[in-house]
Enzyme design. Structure first.
Site, PDB file in Angstrom:
ATOM      1  N   LYS C 188       0.827  -1.204   0.000  1.00 57.70           N
ATOM      2  CA  LYS C 188       0.000   0.000   0.000  1.00 57.70           C
ATOM      3  C   LYS C 188       0.868   1.265   0.000  1.00 57.70           C
ATOM      4  CE  LYS C 188      -3.809   2.486   0.408  1.00 57.70           C
ATOM      5  NZ  LYS C 188      -3.623   3.598   1.282  1.00 57.70           N
ATOM      6  N   GLU C 195       0.878   6.812  -6.617  1.00 48.88           N
ATOM      7  CA  GLU C 195      -0.206   7.804  -6.679  1.00 48.88           C
ATOM      8  C   GLU C 195       0.338   9.229  -6.638  1.00 48.88           C
ATOM      9  OE1 GLU C 195      -3.219   6.958  -3.667  1.00 48.88           O
ATOM     10  OE2 GLU C 195      -3.335   9.102  -3.251  1.00 48.88           O
TER      11      GLU C 195
END
Lengths: 355, 355, 355, 355
Positions: C188, C195
């Site tokens: 993550k 991102e």
């Protein structure tokens, strides 16, 4: 004054010489006995065990560690049981400041004073003197002043900064008490991070001058076999690296050693690193003896980490550090991912060998 | 409506097919006659000379160039004398917008309308449709609407953006008039620059996951042979690459194809590029077929240049572009400069081979 | 199956709803009782103390923490004494993977299974489903499959990756067991780093389009008052920002909302983040409601740190992160240093206000 | 020897003084007559029109332009009709090398020799001498040797590079013939690009030391109101900037002026730019007089462009340049895009003011 030096690599050995030259008595210890012989000839007292080393030192003892950062804990584990309250241990290597803080706290419980000294100067320090960035207890740093003064370049090394005439700071002699435990190593870490950025700035500029000599890579693409993502209409397009980028640079044949030399005088970018670069290019204009797989000493990484903790942007340092990583092949898989994506969306297959 | 296509590479050929599928008559020309055969079978009218090509087109003619950016001027030099006032020429390739402005002015003096269409979609465009960014005279772009509509993906390609229900913009069908001459190629240039940045973002992340599998490079340095700039006290220190950097990463064995796949669903980083990456990793988990010497199509460089003209910071795009340059060996001399400096000040000799 | 949720912020609350919709019974707890009411109406069992919360859960208990990373240790300190061997605790937030490894070891000694689940999806997860990256004991992850399956988007969310037809992987439903403790949070973390890079790529491109609208900053310098370092020969030169840089960009007036919209269909850079950007620009074309002082959630910093540990170059991620730092004024002192240097060597005084 | 100087800004005026001090007769011209008076007092021949200026010069004339790059074409348009074949015009400013090549070709058709001289030294050049990088016809450069020798620092300015003892290169006196037309300005452009990188390296390091003083930005986030993207569970989370990032940096109170000073002696990063930094920090430790809106002179942009043409990675230079752009607010819209995206996917609203 008397000092005990543990670790006689390039740095430690030169520092002992400089101390002896400045009338500081030196007791020395290194796991490799052959390293002690030349220093013995210069007047240092060699010892063959840590016990003997400690026994030779007057109390309160002053011990300087000049060992790799990775073995400091090991050395301290053996050394500290032999010491007495009031003794002083100096870590002159490139330890992480957080390790230093931890070690200082541990030794303090035994009454031992731990001093961190970031030491810059490289192999030229013997002659030029060392720039010393000091952390720890201020009164201990003051006590050690003769040591620092002997190692540092001294006031005459460079012209006085204008407007400082009435001050009398040790910074003008080349050493500085920077703050409590770890402060010296913190400042040295930042120093080395700046060094990475400066080195990369020169390297990029020299590389551009070198490429301009050859006309650069883009000139290798002929107009009959260009590679544009939207319009590959020939079977040969897969084998061409670059775009139809118009390179109008004239074919200059720059003499890099001479350019480095001329920049040494009068220019805004003159520096000691430039002096070294001029020397290296004079010796070997195409730098054929160098691999270009550039190591990093860890301090650049630590500085980025410290910057992240404080949310301080350090794009130049990071770029310099990543260039070193990439020089060692550490971007290879990332590049394969890019090749794979290009193949997927555009049918491009990158050529197998470098161009 | 009828269109003439010059250039039947991957892009041009697929676009003709999509036009034919949408009832646009196509006249085709390519210097390589074999490329025309399959399109002839689908109903295109093949021509063997530019004269014949022009003769087959109804006036005002609509001619689409899908040729490498580097040969557009050559093609226009041959084509434009054959055209009449009122004809329309579309450059669907990746030309520089300043070239487009120049060409448009030249052709305008002969009464020829020049339209620039940045075309995205790659080899999937035949099926998915092409995203079209259009520059030139607005009324000409309006006249060409049936062509653009046939090539574009159409409204149903993706869900409507919330709040746009009452609009009726061509952007919702996948094509857009962006402004006067060059505007289409300018927007496509920015589009490709963004693409470089996105690709590099995925590549960096995947590379980190890959390195975490292997424990990374730093784990290869044993604590007995570390390399610190201040404290080289062993003969072996020259041959060690990295610092005594503490890597505490657990030895995860990440399954990269599966990770790319899971990110496709529900995550913030889902994208078409990720879809392609998942496919590439599924086919070849270690990407062994790819060289990793990554070409660049020129548009990334052009975008940096445009950003410099406007003083717009583009650090991500630049980093992505430089990674491609470096993948092709273009940083090698810079790295040798760094090796040389390290040797000069610290006596470090970098190891001869990559690690 | 039954799950207890602690933490009913945007994420936790939506996840409870999605679980209820998929027939998972939910017991809920939040320090702010008002957050529980709407979920109670949907069938969740609200509890007013941690003791009551634990008492409501069947053994072995399944407890999902959806709290800020900074309070996980606090919550675990209160919660774990109430649990029994065999209970399972899931940290669905953005904890650092090293913290997760530490917590897992601590809880394991009490027989409690600790599972880390990186959760992506934002405020849209309720509807779209969440992408789940799972770490911990594999058999526990398998036991929790109904939970993950209920939260994830499911197989139909996106088209199948070509060539995966015969597989049956949970990745195709939007969740994945990534490895032992911390692996989920590690993946993550990398996801969020990617991102950052993607977001910055779009932001740079949009900024360039925006500046091209206005003609950019360089056009503000008139030729009669330029600023060149070597040749300041007028009294006004100090007050001019930029160089006589030739900006030939035509004054395009780009429609940013429309450009973002058209890129959503058929282009190589289509993505969910682009969908969101198109929506934001449609609502507020000049983004006047946004401050542009961009927070960072910590995961980008952690990813850079992990990359440093492995010597992995991450220039794009770093550039993206530093842009956020700078947006918050964190480069201001560095800029003052630059101004000061320019004043020293060239007599330049930078103008007092932004231009 | 006699020289005519056009342009009496800081640079031109100081250069005339240095030439007069070295027995070069000077004829001077500037549009602002008041700039000529002090030089007249030192022995220069002032002229009130270009015609008078040209008339005062012996043939073949030697004319040095020290005017802003943006007005060189204007000056040449007025000056060249007044000149004769065999005259020599020197552009000592920061012109782009491609402009220089163009101007040289134009003047050559009239028999006028055009010489480009990149000139470094800033306001200190009068005293230290100027570093001169020379392009054009080699025999003309040789003819002008007395001029260059008078302006340059001379051999004694810095110690000889080891191993160069038997050479007799002008580089050792501070000036160098670099190649045909434009070569001097090309080398100066690279010089200035390196300067940008070095300046940024120091600025980043000083900024980190400064932030460590204050504990950095991350310490302002309390653990009760952290901002994590996945787990905003309180109403106050929107108003918090940073993550729960653990900052363990001790609250050092670094004395920046003293640190800059100590680095001047013996350290690897000593340089003339560091000397200037030390002086600036000594005068104004918090740099309160400086705006930090950092101008750029154009040469950094030109170097990036040249690097793009040759596919040479210049990440450090680019980062340094973009930091200057951002310091002038040029990233603001990019940052708003980031804020908007974060709001869209996570419901985050950035706080309105800087922190």
């Amino acid at each position: 004054m008397q000092l005990g030096m543990i670790g006689l690599g390039r740095m430690g050995s030169n520092m002992v010489q400089r101390l002896l030259n400045n009338d500081i008595a030196c007791v020395i210890y290194d796991a490799a006995p052959t390293k002690m012989t030349p220093l013995q000839d210069l007047g240092a007292t060699a010892t063959s065990t840590l016990d003997a080393f400690v026994a030779q030192l007057n109390t309160p003892r002053i011990i300087w560690l000049m060992v790799p950062a990775a073995v400091v804990d090991t050395v301290l584990a053996k050394l500290s049981p032999l010491l007495s309250a009031g003794d002083m241990v100096i870590d002159g290597g490139n330890s992480h400041y957080k390790d230093t803080i931890r070690r200082s706290a541990t030794l303090r419980s035994a009454g031992i004073h731990y001093v961190d000294v970031g030491t810059s100067g490289g192999v030229f320090g013997l002659e030029r003197g060392y720039c010393l960035m000091i952390g720890g207890e201020q009164d201990i740093a003051t006590y050690l002043d003769p040591i620092f003064s002997a190692l540092a370049p001294g006031e005459s090394a460079v012209p006085k900064t204008s407007g400082r005439a009435t001050q009398n700071s040790t910074s003008e002699r080349g050493y500085l008490y920077c703050g409590p435990s770890g402060a010296g190593h913190f400042v040295k870490m930042v120093h080395n991070g700046i060094e990475y950025g400066m080195m990369a700035a020169y390297a990029e500029g020299m590389n551009l001058l070198k490429q301009a000599q050859s006309g650069g890579q883009s000139n290798t693409a002929s107009t009959s076999a260009v590679n544009t993502e939207a319009s590959n209409n020939s079977n040969t397009s897969n084998t061409v690296l670059t775009s139809p980028f118009p390179s109008e640079n004239p074919p200059y044949a720059f003499d890099l050693p001479e350019i480095a030399e001329v920049w040494r005088r009068g220019s805004v970018i003159s520096s000691w690193l430039l002096d070294l670069t001029a020397h290296a290019l004079h010796e070997d204009p195409n730098l054929e003896q160098y691999s270009g797989h550039v190591s990093d000493s860890g301090e650049g990484r630590w500085m980025v980490m410290a910057a992240l903790e404080e949310a301080v942007p350090v794009p130049v340092l990071s770029a310099a550090l990543y260039a070193r990583f990439s020089s060692r092949g550490q971007a290879d898989f990332a590049n394969k991912i890019l090749s794979a994506m290009r193949h997927q969306f555009g049918g491009h297959l990158e050529p197998p060998s470098k161009n």
